[in-house]
Design a protein around this motif. Structure first.
Motif, mmCIF file in Angstrom:
data_model
loop_
_atom_site.group_PDB
_atom_site.id
_atom_site.type_symbol
_atom_site.label_atom_id
_atom_site.label_comp_id
_atom_site.label_asym_id
_atom_site.label_seq_id
_atom_site.Cartn_x
_atom_site.Cartn_y
_atom_site.Cartn_z
ATOM 1 N N VAL A 196 48.031 2.557 54.446
ATOM 2 C CA VAL A 196 49.224 1.768 54.134
ATOM 3 C C VAL A 196 50.453 2.569 54.540
ATOM 4 N N ASP A 197 51.331 1.932 55.283
ATOM 5 C CA ASP A 197 52.574 2.552 55.748
ATOM 6 C C ASP A 197 53.737 1.836 55.058
ATOM 7 N N ARG A 249 52.848 -2.180 55.488
ATOM 8 C CA ARG A 249 51.720 -2.670 56.280
ATOM 9 C C ARG A 249 50.425 -1.994 55.858
ATOM 10 N N LEU A 250 49.381 -2.809 55.762
ATOM 11 C CA LEU A 250 48.017 -2.318 55.549
ATOM 12 C C LEU A 250 47.237 -2.493 56.841
ATOM 13 N N VAL A 251 46.604 -1.414 57.290
ATOM 14 C CA VAL A 251 45.688 -1.475 58.427
ATOM 15 C C VAL A 251 44.355 -0.892 57.987
ATOM 16 N N VAL A 252 43.273 -1.623 58.258
ATOM 17 C CA VAL A 252 41.933 -1.115 58.010
ATOM 18 C C VAL A 252 41.266 -0.904 59.362
ATOM 19 N N ARG A 281 54.491 -5.723 44.792
ATOM 20 C CA ARG A 281 53.521 -6.820 44.861
ATOM 21 C C ARG A 281 52.584 -6.635 46.064
ATOM 22 N N ALA A 282 53.161 -6.172 47.177
ATOM 23 C CA ALA A 282 52.339 -5.934 48.370
ATOM 24 C C ALA A 282 51.300 -4.857 48.097
ATOM 25 N N MET A 283 51.709 -3.789 47.415
ATOM 26 C CA MET A 283 50.783 -2.697 47.140
ATOM 27 C C MET A 283 49.663 -3.136 46.192
ATOM 28 N N LEU A 284 49.996 -3.951 45.205
ATOM 29 C CA LEU A 284 48.972 -4.455 44.296
ATOM 30 C C LEU A 284 47.978 -5.343 45.044
ATOM 31 N N ARG A 285 48.499 -6.150 45.942
ATOM 32 C CA ARG A 285 47.612 -6.992 46.759
ATOM 33 C C ARG A 285 46.718 -6.134 47.651
ATOM 34 N N PHE A 286 47.310 -5.131 48.288
ATOM 35 C CA PHE A 286 46.536 -4.294 49.208
ATOM 36 C C PHE A 286 45.433 -3.531 48.459
ATOM 37 N N ALA A 329 51.180 1.952 38.871
ATOM 38 C CA ALA A 329 50.725 0.564 38.908
ATOM 39 C C ALA A 329 49.439 0.384 39.704
ATOM 40 N N THR A 330 49.252 1.202 40.743
ATOM 41 C CA THR A 330 48.120 0.988 41.653
ATOM 42 C C THR A 330 47.021 2.032 41.512
ATOM 43 N N GLY A 331 47.345 3.186 40.937
ATOM 44 C CA GLY A 331 46.375 4.273 40.884
ATOM 45 C C GLY A 331 46.182 4.975 42.207
#
Length: 515
Positions: free
Chosen positions: A33-34, A41-44, A84-89, A125-127
């Motif tokens: 995640v950047d 942005r999340l890239v896998v 919110r984006a980070m929680l989704r990712f 929030a995300t750990g």
């Protein structure tokens, strides 16, 4: 403004080795995640280790850095959207069963008064561990991302984000001098005084960058969404046929003409839609263009290349052992595709040995394309027979294949098209053929028809004991040599394909010999 540092040796964003075996061609899934000033942005990554595929890619334009010039703090709405984006990712990563997510934050979070506070909020929030990197490290990772796609390349990498712009020089596979500056378009937009003030700030910063970076007259690699938006507009202005941003080339004159085209265009909304650019990105493109004008004038690059690889790919490159870095990303990704999708994995190596005598004067760069075509010649066999040729062409020209110029993509695509089809006329790709001159179009046809013929000879071997081709360019004689044991493989369909290859070569004589 930050100069070069040595902090990169003291952090490990993955917390585990990604490449336990330098010989490995496969890469288990890795999520990165950047958190930038403009987007999160999340890239896998998945697939071939040296040229990883993008298993998943999602970007959310949060605008964390908007308004920082006035407040010194992150945009409150941007904070909410980024959280919110980070929680989704994180949930997506759990669903994909990723071992972890590596999270890297850049200019906005390192510069904002509340950047450290927001880092703690995100981690709580995300750990997830959030790494906030400095400008020199951001420049280094972006440069390494370019090296992942262009091994051994040289030039100047220019990575523009929302709140900063980084420069790094690369040569002989190494990153040299590097520097960061506050020349991101979000910061330019927030300056008081309009264009006159922006021009003064840009010139001052560019002078400092030039003093630190020295003379840079080689290739300029452009990394970042704002540069890609400008490249899309350049493609639109030129009516360029291949809509692939990675390795898209411009020169200083085309940059000037496109920036003038943007400024003179009366309907920016129509231009935005025609080019497929988001409204947020389009709003920043003219500001980024003002910066690019000064970059080009200051460093006078020999040519300009768009890179879709940046920080995220640089993180992977950081983990690669040198033996893996030294491999060709194109050939590695083709090996991976063959192993995954071909009917006879490993046959591509024998096919390469078989067709190579047809190209006695081929350079190393041309042999590389021939090798890639041989490895990919059978990976689309599951497609419907009526569409295999077009599927092959489409894959070669648009797939995630590293280290390919645009004309090389078309060359490879044409060769694979002729693997399944005698004529190239009558396809929906004809406008792309113009990226190749007639000589290279004919050469690609010869290669494709050699692949089509060789695919009939399933007894091909890499030890030289199987069927062999000989070609004499002076006498224009083409021969197939078979042993008595393998001669029965030469049937009517085989002969028809051999004749097609002979016609493509312009052979005066051709035939089969039993030796």
């Amino acid at each position: 403004m930050d100069g070069q540092d040595d902090t990169h040796g003291h952090w490990d964003p993955f917390g585990r080795p990604l490449f336990d075996d330098p010989k490995a061609r496969a890469l288990s899934r890795v999520g990165v995640v950047d958190i930038g000033s403009n987007s999160v942005r999340l890239v896998v990554f998945d697939g071939a280790a040296r040229s990883p595929a993008y298993f998943y890619n999602e970007k959310i334009l949060c605008g964390l850095g908007a308004g920082m010039a006035e407040t010194g703090r992150l945009n409150p709405e941007g904070r909410e959207r980024a959280l919110r984006a980070m929680l989704r990712f994180r949930k997506l990563a759990e669903g994909m069963e990723l071992p972890a997510l590596t999270v890297v934050a850049t200019a906005a979070m390192r510069d904002a008064e509340d950047g450290e506070d927001f880092r703690r909020v995100l981690e709580s929030a995300t750990g997830l561990k959030v790494w906030v990197i400095d400008g020199a490290e951001e420049a280094r990772l972006s440069a390494q991302g370019v090296l992942l796609g262009w091994p051994g390349s040289y030039g100047l990498v220019c990575d523009i984000g929302g709140s900063s712009m980084e420069l790094a020089e690369i040569h002989d596979g190494e990153v040299g001098r590097r520097m960061t500056s506050p020349l991101g378009p979000l910061k330019m937009r927030d300056l008081d005084g309009g264009r006159k003030t922006r021009d003064k700030v840009i010139r001052r910063e560019m002078k400092a960058l030039a003093e630190h970076m020295g003379t840079q007259r080689d290739r300029l690699f452009l990394v970042g969404g704002s540069w890609r938006a400008i490249a899309k507009i350049d493609m639109y202005r030129r009516d360029y046929p291949l809509q692939v941003l990675h390795e898209y080339r411009m020169d200083t004159e085309s940059v000037r003409e496109t920036l003038a085209f943007m400024e003179a265009h009366e309907d920016h909304e129509a231009l935005r839609k025609a080019c497929g650019i988001s409204s947020t990105r389009m709003a920043l493109a003219p500001l980024a263009g003002e910066v690019l004008t000064q970059v080009v004038e200051t460093f006078g690059p020999s040519d300009i290349a768009i890179s879709s690889y940046g920080i995220r790919e640089g993180l992977l490159y950081e983990q690669m052992p040198q033996k893996l870095r030294d491999r060709d990303p194109l050939i590695e990704s083709c090996h991976f595709a063959e192993a995954k999708d071909a009917r006879l994995p490993g046959f591509g190596a024998a096919l390469y040995d078989f067709v190579l005598p047809l190209f006695p004067a081929a350079s190393a760069s041309r042999k590389r394309l021939i090798h890639a075509a041989c490895l990919l010649h059978d990976v689309s066999w599951r497609a419907h027979p009526d569409y295999r040729a077009e599927v092959c062409f489409d894959n070669a020209t648009r797939a995630n294949l590293g280290g390919l110029k645009h004309w090389e993509r078309v060359y490879l695509g044409l060769a694979l098209l002729h693997r399944y089809r005698n004529k190239r006329e009558g396809t929906r790709f004809e406008d792309l053929y113009a990226l190749l001159d007639g000589i290279h179009q004919n050469e690609a046809e010869v290669l494709g028809k050699a692949l089509r013929f060789g695919a009939m000879l399933w007894t091909l071997k890499t030890d030289g004991t199987g069927p062999r081709l000989t070609w004499d360019p002076e006498t224009r004689d083409l021969r197939l040599q078979l042993t008595a044991d393998t001669a029965p493989i030469y049937g009517e369909v085989t002969e028809s394909r051999f004749k097609s290859l002979s016609d493509a070569l312009g052979a005066d004589s051709w035939g089969m010999d039993v030796v």
